[in-house]
Design a protein around this motif. Structure first.
Motif, short mmCIF file in Angstrom:
data_model
loop_
_atom_site.label_atom_id
_atom_site.label_comp_id
_atom_site.label_asym_id
_atom_site.label_seq_id
_atom_site.Cartn_x
_atom_site.Cartn_y
_atom_site.Cartn_z
N TRP A 99 0.84 -1.22 0.00
CA TRP A 99 0.00 0.00 0.00
C TRP A 99 0.87 1.27 0.00
N SER A 102 3.30 1.52 -3.12
CA SER A 102 2.72 2.00 -4.37
C SER A 102 2.36 3.49 -4.25
N GLU A 121 5.84 -7.90 -13.85
CA GLU A 121 4.63 -8.63 -13.48
C GLU A 121 4.52 -8.77 -11.97
N GLU A 122 5.60 -9.16 -11.34
CA GLU A 122 5.66 -9.26 -9.88
C GLU A 122 7.12 -9.34 -9.48
N SER A 126 8.62 -11.19 -3.26
CA SER A 126 7.34 -11.21 -2.56
C SER A 126 6.16 -11.61 -3.42
N SER A 127 6.33 -11.68 -4.74
CA SER A 127 5.34 -12.29 -5.63
C SER A 127 3.91 -11.82 -5.43
N THR A 128 3.68 -10.53 -5.26
CA THR A 128 2.29 -10.10 -5.11
C THR A 128 1.71 -9.51 -6.39
N GLY A 129 2.53 -8.85 -7.20
CA GLY A 129 2.01 -8.18 -8.39
C GLY A 129 1.07 -7.03 -8.05
N GLN A 130 1.06 -6.57 -6.79
CA GLN A 130 0.08 -5.58 -6.36
C GLN A 130 0.54 -4.13 -6.56
N PRO A 133 -0.91 -2.10 -10.05
CA PRO A 133 -2.29 -1.63 -9.89
C PRO A 133 -2.43 -0.62 -8.75
N GLY A 134 -1.59 -0.77 -7.72
CA GLY A 134 -1.63 0.16 -6.59
C GLY A 134 -1.24 1.56 -7.01
N ALA A 136 -1.53 2.84 -9.99
CA ALA A 136 -2.63 3.36 -10.81
C ALA A 136 -3.79 3.81 -9.93
N ALA A 137 -4.11 3.01 -8.91
CA ALA A 137 -5.24 3.34 -8.04
C ALA A 137 -4.97 4.61 -7.24
N THR A 145 -2.45 -4.71 -16.88
CA THR A 145 -1.55 -5.73 -16.31
C THR A 145 -1.46 -6.93 -17.25
#
Lengths: 259, 346
Positions: A99, A102, A121-122, A126-130, A133-134, A136-137, A145
């Protein structure tokens, strides 16, 4: 828009995935021996950023968040062809989950007036890929993605991407600014030219920004991270017979037994 | 300092309740992982003595069987957000709608499939809701103190427990095949409710120009899986022959999928699917931990590899050190004879 795009590529320094191990006796992670490298999916992100710059014009700025030594991954990106680099470094970032991570990258992308932000991609650690998108959000930007290929449309201020979706693909047009996470292995990352590599490792200095420089000093770190690691256990291996057979007949016996 | 910083962002934890499942659907086809999540979500909701809520977004989804099926598979309530902006899936309108629903309805737990679409969605929505999001969880448990989301770490050598003490919802993605899907029970009762749609087409940032999706293979329900690795050097036909003979599905390692020899929907492992068949036959697979993670719940594992030191043999019940090109044709012939013989005696 004729002067090209401001392209940002986010990269991360990670322990070499092949060298990280868990001590089977103590269950303690053996991370210290692992060499620090650029996250391998990030090579695809840097390559995609350079390819878009080659078509549209503009600049590529590599950004990473980490300790001072993380400038090594910025050198890799600059060696490959990135024009500039920014190191987000501050003790305040320590303990950040995806959180605040990003958020920091999103503020940096805003500061750089980014048209397109690339990420891998990730990460292999830690392999989250989050994070893509975070980003962008946080900025209320478009996101793309699992991207396999790109068609920049500077005349429309849009970027069209071919995305991998379950069982097929889709082509999506996104308004700028947009955050793109490249699918791992979808392009052939270029190798650094010798002169460029020497420049990146000797003369080149990244810009350094603190949390306060991008206005996030109260919004990053462990305290504001929604998730925490509550514990770590060694995974129990599944018991197996581990019986070697000599011939195909015997192998067939075991298969028929199960059927 | 921590408390001060937390006060700004933390949720009022007590105000949140219920377990939500994101129903991933594309043009009326529901991703199988959705039903698996309803199964697990039912357990969690029962333990909390709260509702299991299925969230369906799309165009004209109200007229499909999806809401009823969600109830038959365990949902107490189904929220339907019906609008042309929700078909096909796009992160920006889905994200804004989800943000609104979370703000108004305050779920405690949310489960999302670990597909490309699910991960794209989860990463988007966790930010505006300030949710705690854990990727690729394999165990979800409510203990006396807290909700614990567990996920493999460091290539599967370790299992990390992730907690989310001060933020809501507590969200996680789960790969297909990790949990069991409950069979639909038509006698189950539940309520379907249309929710207010807060996004419109003119606010969207993206436009889907084209979408090509063929039949998606589902290897997660297969009782027999015949999987191939780089040792096959692209020669995947014998895998299909063996799988056809045994009535099973073909699967592959990530490298094989990246080579384009086998389609991505059949990838097993950390970045692919999790399978739990009665029989897993690994052909020319070295047994990297990232692959083993996706198949080590198989009942019986058979390995064929020409390298006696391949780690796959440590993860197999029966192994043979031999070239696949020698073993598979002979194995297929022997099995065909035996299966024919069985049919005759039966």
């Amino acid at each position: 828009m004729t002067d090209g795009w401001n392209i940002v590529v986010c990269v991360k320094q990670v322990p070499d995935a092949d060298e990280v191990s868990i001590d089977p006796e103590t269950g303690i992670l053996n991370r210290a021996d692992a060499e620090a490298v650029m996250n391998s999916p990030d090579y695809n992100a840097v390559e995609a950023a350079l390819e878009v710059r080659d078509v549209v014009g503009g600049t590529v700025t590599a950004v990473t968040m980490g300790p001072a030594s993380a400038d090594e991954v910025l050198q890799v990106a600059v060696g490959m062809g990135a024009d500039n680099a920014v190191l987000l470094t501050d003790r305040a970032f320590g303990g950040s989950d995806t959180w605040p991570t990003s958020l920091a990258l999103a503020r940096a992308a805003e500061e750089l007036d980014a048209d397109v932000v690339f990420g891998g991609e990730e990460t292999t650690d830690s392999s989250t890929g989050q994070v893509p998108p975070g980003i962008a959000a946080h900025n209320d930007w478009a996101q793309l993605t699992y991207v396999e290929g790109l068609e920049p449309r500077p005349e429309e201020d849009r970027l069209v991407a071919k995305r991998d979706v379950e069982g097929g693909y889709e082509r999506v047009a996104a308004d700028l600014p947009v955050v793109v996470a490249m699918e791992f292995g979808e392009n052939e990352p270029r190798t650094a030219g010798l002169h460029r590599k020497i420049y990146a490792e000797t003369d080149f200095e990244p810009v350094e920004w603190s949390a306060a420089d991008i206005g996030v000093e109260d919004e990053v770190g462990l305290a504001v991270s929604p998730t925490q690691v509550g514990g770590m256990a060694t995974a129990e291996p599944v018991p197996r017979e581990q019986e070697m057979v000599e011939g195909v007949e015997e192998l067939a016996d075991h298969i028929v037994e199960v059927l | 300092m921590a408390a001060g910083a937390d006060a700004d962002t933390a949720a009022d934890v007590e105000a949140h309740s219920d377990v939500w499942v994101f129903v991933e659907q594309h043009a009326g086809d529901v991703a199988g992982v959705t039903w698996e999540l309803l199964g697990k979500g039912r357990e969690l909701a029962d333990q909390k003595d709260e509702d299991l809520v299925a969230l369906v977004m799309g165009e004209a989804v109200r007229e499909t069987d999806i809401p009823e099926e969600a109830i038959a598979r365990g949902a107490d309530r189904v929220l339907v957000a019906d609008d042309p902006a929700f078909e096909p899936y796009r992160a920006d309108p889905y994200g804004e709608q989800f943000r609104h629903l979370v703000e108004v309805r305050k779920p405690d737990i949310a489960l999302i499939g670990g597909t490309h679409t699910g991960r794209d969605f989860a990463g988007r929505v966790a930010v505006p809701t300030h949710a705690g999001l854990t990727a690729d969880t394999t165990e979800l448990e409510i203990t006396d103190e807290q909700y614990e989301m567990r996920r493999p770490a460091f290539g599967g050598d370790a299992l990390a427990t992730i907690i989310c003490p001060n933020h809501r919802p507590q969200m996680s993605t789960v790969r297909p095949g990790v949990f069991d899907a409950p069979e639909p029970d038509e006698s189950q009762e539940g309520a379907v409710e249309d929710v207010e749609v807060v996004v419109g087409e003119d606010e969207t940032l993206t436009e889907v120009l084209e979408r090509e999706v063929g039949d998606v293979a589902d290897i997660t329900d297969a009782e027999i899986v015949v999987a191939g690795g780089m040792g096959l050097e692209g020669d995947v036909d014998p895998l299909w022959d063996l799988a056809d003979l045994l009535g099973g599905e073909v699967a592959a390692t990530r490298e094989v999928v990246e080579e384009g020899w086998i389609e991505p929907a059949r990838q097993v492992g950390q970045t692919g699917k999790t399978v739990r068949p009665k029989l897993y036959i690994a052909v020319g697979i070295s047994g990297a931990i990232q692959h083993v993670e996706g198949m080590d719940d198989s009942e019986t594992v058979i390995a064929i590899n020409n390298d006696a030191n391949a780690p796959i043999f440590e993860n197999a019940d029966y192994g043979i050190v031999a070239d696949y090109a020698d073993v598979l044709p002979e194995l297929i012939e022997i099995l065909r004879e035996r299966l024919d013989a069985q049919e005759v005696t039966a």
